[in-house]
Scaffold this motif. Structure first.
Motif, mmCIF file in Angstrom:
data_model
loop_
_atom_site.group_PDB
_atom_site.id
_atom_site.type_symbol
_atom_site.label_atom_id
_atom_site.label_comp_id
_atom_site.label_asym_id
_atom_site.label_seq_id
_atom_site.Cartn_x
_atom_site.Cartn_y
_atom_site.Cartn_z
ATOM 1 N N THR A 139 43.283 27.916 48.472
ATOM 2 C CA THR A 139 42.471 28.389 47.355
ATOM 3 C C THR A 139 42.259 27.259 46.357
ATOM 4 O OG1 THR A 139 44.415 29.162 46.136
ATOM 5 C CG2 THR A 139 43.376 30.723 47.631
ATOM 6 N N ASP A 144 44.601 31.599 41.219
ATOM 7 C CA ASP A 144 43.838 32.505 42.084
ATOM 8 C C ASP A 144 44.805 33.423 42.829
ATOM 9 O OD1 ASP A 144 41.938 33.781 43.539
ATOM 10 O OD2 ASP A 144 41.306 32.029 44.704
ATOM 11 N N HIS A 147 43.476 35.458 45.825
ATOM 12 C CA HIS A 147 42.738 34.674 46.825
ATOM 13 C C HIS A 147 41.243 35.002 46.808
ATOM 14 C CE1 HIS A 147 46.691 34.261 49.383
ATOM 15 N NE2 HIS A 147 46.879 34.032 48.096
ATOM 16 N N GLU A 148 40.658 34.962 45.630
ATOM 17 C CA GLU A 148 39.233 35.238 45.505
ATOM 18 C C GLU A 148 38.372 34.098 46.052
ATOM 19 O OE1 GLU A 148 37.859 36.588 41.672
ATOM 20 O OE2 GLU A 148 39.883 37.223 41.120
ATOM 21 N N ILE A 184 36.430 33.275 38.994
ATOM 22 C CA ILE A 184 37.769 33.038 38.444
ATOM 23 C C ILE A 184 37.744 31.884 37.448
ATOM 24 C CG2 ILE A 184 38.980 33.959 40.433
ATOM 25 C CD1 ILE A 184 39.621 31.043 41.209
ATOM 26 N N CYS A 188 38.653 31.919 33.219
ATOM 27 C CA CYS A 188 39.865 31.159 32.938
ATOM 28 C C CYS A 188 39.867 30.581 31.529
ATOM 29 C CB CYS A 188 40.017 30.030 33.953
ATOM 30 S SG CYS A 188 41.669 29.302 33.999
#
Length: 214
Positions: A139, A144, A147-148, A184, A188
């Motif tokens: 990743t 993450d 695990h996007e 993501i 953040c």
């Protein structure tokens, strides 16, 4: 694990290897053996471990097994016994063991709500790190959690092929310019800059890039 060791040996990696993900490494059975195996398989590799230091008795074994740096994060308040144990470890292994205080929290790409958080304007961490999960997925970042943004899997791809894939190179180039493409990344925030600066200064004296803050 065997696949991971093979891939690192295949890469002939001689830099920092962060051996801490989510959870406390001091509670992992056979953790010392993992350090020994990766050091033996990849001469010159530098295992980097972050721990809360509660299970302090295993830390000397890590150092003897080949841990390059053990960062002990102090989560206040700490009791005098903890402080004494960690002070003794620092005296025994002044080069390998460093202590840092938990000063700021990370929102982990929006999973945690933090008052008065500062949005990340420019990410430099993704330009020099990758995260390999226990299922082999690679990743883009250690935050993450679900695990996007999986870039590949070491079971079927080499680390070099994953790192230099067109998709990931494009993501890193855009992040370096302050353009976050992944969800993501957009959620953040960049914190712990002072801690990161201290660690980087310490590492750079030896000509080795430090991993990003966790």
């Amino acid at each position: 694990w065997k696949t991971f060791v093979h891939r690192m040996a295949e890469l002939k990696w001689r830099g920092i290897l962060g051996m801490t993900g989510y959870g406390e490494p001091g509670l992992v059975p056979d953790y010392t053996n993992y350090i020994k195996e990766i050091v033996q398989s990849c001469p010159g590799i530098k295992p980097f471990i972050v721990t809360n230091g509660d299970n302090h008795k295993v830390i000397p074994d890590w150092v003897k097994a080949g841990a390059y740096r053990v960062i002990i994060t102090q989560h206040p308040p700490t009791n005098p016994t903890w402080q004494s144990n960690i002070a003794n470890l620092k005296n025994r292994f002044p080069r390998q063991i460093k202590v840092q205080q938990l000063q700021q929290l990370h929102n982990h790409a929006g999973l945690i709500s933090i008052p008065n958080q500062t949005p990340m304007r420019r990410c430099v961490e993704l330009c020099n790190i990758l995260q390999i999960c226990n299922d082999g997925n690679v990743t883009v970042c250690c935050v993450d959690y679900f695990h996007e943004a999986v870039m590949g899997n070491i079971k079927t791809q080499s680390i070099s092929d994953i790192w230099f894939s067109t998709r990931w190179v494009n993501i890193r180039e855009n992040l370096a310019r302050g353009n976050a493409q992944l969800p993501i990344c957009k959620r953040c925030m960049h914190v712990g800059l002072e801690t990161a600066r201290i660690e980087r200064t310490d590492q750079n004296r030896e000509g080795i890039p430090a991993p990003g803050p966790r």
